[in-house]
Design a protein around this motif. Structure first.
Motif: not given
Length: 143
Positions: A97-98, A103-106, A111-118, A125-127
């Motif tokens: 879902n995140c 909307p910004d493909l951030a 393989p280590e899971g999810y990461a937010v690209l700062a 905060g949608i994610c």
């Protein structure tokens, strides 16, 4: 006092780990290393409402015939229904879902899971809102 099987299993695991550390001469772990997920942090609209399975009890007449268990176990289908009620609070279930709602493909999935690209995240905060388990957290970055 929580009276759930999952709580008992968790306490048993923590006790076993502390016993192991004591035998090895290591320090005990803190009581809780993972912050608790609050109810408002869980996207309950992703989870269908379901009633808790009713606990069956042995009739009084049958209880007097010996020393049987008073609370009868749940059937296999009731156990599966109870497990489906679990929100997996604070634990990522890799639902994507995140990743899909950003909307910004951030959000990247590796393989280590999810990461937010700062560099790409604008902090909308949608994610966090769309995470069904409350495992995403939005914190202001201190500079």
């Amino acid at each position: 006092m929580a009276r759930f099987v999952t709580e008992a299993v968790g306490m048993g695991k923590r006790a076993a780990l502390d016993i192991d550390r004591a035998w090895r001469g290591q320090a005990r772990t803190p009581a809780s290393t993972v912050p608790a997920t609050a109810a408002h942090e869980i996207a309950t609209w992703y989870h269908p409402q379901a009633r808790r399975a009713q606990q069956r009890r042995l009739p009084v007449a049958d209880r007097l015939t010996g020393n049987p268990e008073v609370q009868l176990p749940l059937s296999a289908s009731e156990l599966q229904a109870e497990a489906a009620r679990c929100f997996s609070c604070g634990s990522c279930t890799s639902c994507d879902n995140c990743f899909q709602y950003c909307p910004d493909l951030a959000v990247s999935h590796g393989p280590e899971g999810y990461a937010v690209l700062a560099d790409y995240c604008k902090g909308c905060g949608i994610c966090v809102r769309e995470c069904p388990t409350g495992s995403m957290l939005l914190q202001e970055e201190l500079r």
